[in-house]
Write an enzyme that holds these catalytic residues in place. Sequence first.
Site, mmCIF file in Angstrom:
data_model
loop_
_atom_site.group_PDB
_atom_site.id
_atom_site.type_symbol
_atom_site.label_atom_id
_atom_site.label_comp_id
_atom_site.label_asym_id
_atom_site.label_seq_id
_atom_site.Cartn_x
_atom_site.Cartn_y
_atom_site.Cartn_z
ATOM 1 N N GLY A 12 29.863 47.879 15.835
ATOM 2 C CA GLY A 12 30.471 46.665 16.402
ATOM 3 C C GLY A 12 29.410 45.639 16.750
ATOM 4 O O GLY A 12 28.310 45.991 17.180
ATOM 5 N N GLY A 118 24.353 51.864 17.333
ATOM 6 C CA GLY A 118 24.631 52.814 18.411
ATOM 7 C C GLY A 118 24.425 54.255 17.975
ATOM 8 O O GLY A 118 23.728 54.536 16.983
ATOM 9 N N ASP A 119 25.071 55.174 18.681
ATOM 10 C CA ASP A 119 24.777 56.595 18.441
ATOM 11 C C ASP A 119 25.158 57.054 17.022
ATOM 12 O O ASP A 119 24.434 57.845 16.416
ATOM 13 C CB ASP A 119 25.448 57.462 19.499
ATOM 14 C CG ASP A 119 26.946 57.358 19.443
ATOM 15 O OD1 ASP A 119 27.464 56.295 19.823
ATOM 16 O OD2 ASP A 119 27.608 58.315 19.012
ATOM 17 N N THR A 121 25.203 55.217 14.263
ATOM 18 C CA THR A 121 24.192 54.637 13.368
ATOM 19 C C THR A 121 22.903 55.443 13.429
ATOM 20 O O THR A 121 22.272 55.729 12.400
ATOM 21 C CB THR A 121 23.898 53.181 13.820
ATOM 22 O OG1 THR A 121 25.123 52.456 13.812
ATOM 23 C CG2 THR A 121 22.876 52.505 12.926
ATOM 24 N N ASP A 143 28.298 49.092 25.227
ATOM 25 C CA ASP A 143 28.665 50.176 26.155
ATOM 26 C C ASP A 143 27.454 50.790 26.863
ATOM 27 O O ASP A 143 27.623 51.510 27.852
ATOM 28 C CB ASP A 143 29.401 51.293 25.391
ATOM 29 C CG ASP A 143 30.783 50.876 24.919
ATOM 30 O OD1 ASP A 143 31.128 49.690 25.066
ATOM 31 O OD2 ASP A 143 31.510 51.734 24.392
ATOM 32 N N ARG A 178 46.872 38.072 45.310
ATOM 33 C CA ARG A 178 47.232 39.008 44.246
ATOM 34 C C ARG A 178 46.150 40.075 44.043
ATOM 35 O O ARG A 178 44.989 39.882 44.421
ATOM 36 C CB ARG A 178 47.354 38.260 42.906
ATOM 37 C CG ARG A 178 48.615 37.469 42.787
ATOM 38 C CD ARG A 178 48.609 36.754 41.450
ATOM 39 N NE ARG A 178 49.805 35.937 41.327
ATOM 40 C CZ ARG A 178 49.961 35.009 40.400
ATOM 41 N NH1 ARG A 178 49.016 34.767 39.517
ATOM 42 N NH2 ARG A 178 51.085 34.316 40.335
ATOM 43 N N GLY A 186 34.147 49.858 27.061
ATOM 44 C CA GLY A 186 33.460 51.063 27.553
ATOM 45 C C GLY A 186 34.337 52.242 27.208
ATOM 46 O O GLY A 186 35.243 52.584 27.959
ATOM 47 N N ARG A 284 48.085 41.255 38.455
ATOM 48 C CA ARG A 284 47.951 40.701 37.097
ATOM 49 C C ARG A 284 46.765 41.353 36.392
ATOM 50 O O ARG A 284 45.736 41.590 37.013
ATOM 51 C CB ARG A 284 47.678 39.199 37.150
ATOM 52 C CG ARG A 284 48.802 38.374 37.734
ATOM 53 C CD ARG A 284 49.907 38.151 36.711
ATOM 54 N NE ARG A 284 50.813 37.124 37.173
ATOM 55 C CZ ARG A 284 51.834 37.326 37.979
ATOM 56 N NH1 ARG A 284 52.085 38.538 38.456
ATOM 57 N NH2 ARG A 284 52.629 36.335 38.342
ATOM 58 N N GLN A 292 33.293 39.954 25.296
ATOM 59 C CA GLN A 292 32.087 40.638 25.776
ATOM 60 C C GLN A 292 31.043 40.828 24.684
ATOM 61 O O GLN A 292 29.884 41.090 24.960
ATOM 62 C CB GLN A 292 32.463 42.037 26.311
ATOM 63 C CG GLN A 292 33.366 41.984 27.509
ATOM 64 C CD GLN A 292 34.169 43.280 27.679
ATOM 65 O OE1 GLN A 292 33.759 44.172 28.391
ATOM 66 N NE2 GLN A 292 35.320 43.366 27.022
HETATM 67 O O1 F6P Z 1 31.485 50.804 21.096
HETATM 68 C C1 F6P Z 1 31.475 49.440 21.323
HETATM 69 C C2 F6P Z 1 32.858 48.899 21.460
HETATM 70 O O2 F6P Z 1 32.724 47.534 21.760
HETATM 71 C C3 F6P Z 1 33.725 49.650 22.455
HETATM 72 O O3 F6P Z 1 33.482 49.276 23.768
HETATM 73 C C4 F6P Z 1 35.103 49.325 21.945
HETATM 74 O O4 F6P Z 1 36.057 50.301 22.299
HETATM 75 C C5 F6P Z 1 34.922 49.330 20.486
HETATM 76 O O5 F6P Z 1 33.581 48.972 20.237
HETATM 77 C C6 F6P Z 1 35.870 48.407 19.780
HETATM 78 O O6 F6P Z 1 35.607 48.449 18.427
HETATM 79 P P1 F6P Z 1 36.406 47.654 17.294
HETATM 80 O O7 F6P Z 1 35.507 46.527 16.892
HETATM 81 O O8 F6P Z 1 36.576 48.649 16.221
HETATM 82 O O9 F6P Z 1 37.690 47.178 17.886
#
Ligand code: F6P
Length: 387
Positions: A12, A118-119, A121, A143, A178, A186, A284, A292
Amino acid sequence: MLKKVAILANGGDVSGFNAVIRAIVKTAENNDIECYGFIDGYNGLLKNEFVRLSTSNASSASGILPKGGSIIGSSTNSNVFHYKVKKDNGEVEYKDLSDVCVENIKKDQFDCIFTLGGDGTQKSARDFSTKGINVIGVPKTIDNDVACTDITFGYNTAVSVAAEALDRLHTTGETHHRIMVLEVMGRYAGWIALESAIAGGADIALIPEIPYDLKYVVDKINHRRKLGKNFSVIVVSEGAKPINGDIVVAGTRNNGEGVDNIKLGGIGQVVAKQLEELTGLEARNTTLGYMQRGGTPTAFDRVLSTKYGAKAMSLALEGKFGVLTVIKDGRLDSVSLEDVVGANKEIGAVSGNTEESNIRKVNMDHDLVKTARSIGICLGDDWRINK
Ligand code: F6P
């Protein structure tokens, strides 16, 4: 002597991919090394699609430091050790195509491949290393859950976006009395929720590592009401779950293909609805989602990414391969990809964010947990006991 190296960005997107690419390219150029980028992560390696990266013209690795995404793309569905292939009769099978990648690397004489990811990869990177390829990993993910490093690039930007969102949600919460819930990313690690809760002054943070009990959350909200504060702000990791309950699944990722193919999401709405019923306050939910991951990196992430990129190229110049660049106790360093993989040793075994993967979760002794508890942030358990 290194002559030709290549970068691939995988998984991602995060803010900081381009800053790492730029730092590798610049360090390579300073050492008269040619740099290339595979298109769309490991998919590019498999299809042998790559582009020249240089800072000498405006069209490639120049001017990319503040740019979100990855100029060479990235892929979330490209485990070449377990690759989805469609047979002529339409049936699907999974094949180990890693040797095609090895041949491509050898044919084009790449002396080193930098794997940004990430892990999952890094698991594949380690498997390529076992097959004799020179690889150097750089830890990415919002994450912040890659093993053996204190921080991944992209994480700080995600926390900053979440903290800003919490500031904005505070004003609506306070004005309209609220409960304002913010669902953040995450999957199996709650770093974003925990750190942004502290940065954004949230009252409650629910993270995957601590299955929550709503009775403590309600107690915290009611305690605040007794103090005259008729609003509360809550951060919830998408992977948070109640005691004896399960994570909320929104659907499938990557068309349900490969491992770790569930799309999380919806827990914020569930928690908001339940708290509305339990407290009588209006609640809400806001889901922050891809906000993010996109956009310009923070100054912190630009520096971290640049450090990681420059370090990765320095390691290559030293001939130190099969490693991941890391920050350990504030210092830039490297660790063996074997250590990053942990017990998940088998070549081609599942990679991606799964139970088998060696991810770094929030540790109960971590300063962020202690700090949150000290200032009375409810972590879904008994917040009155300073654990
Ligand atoms: O692992 C990183 C991350 O951003 C996660 O926090 C999230 O669940 C996931 O990737 C979302 O991935 P996608 O791009 O497949 O929706």
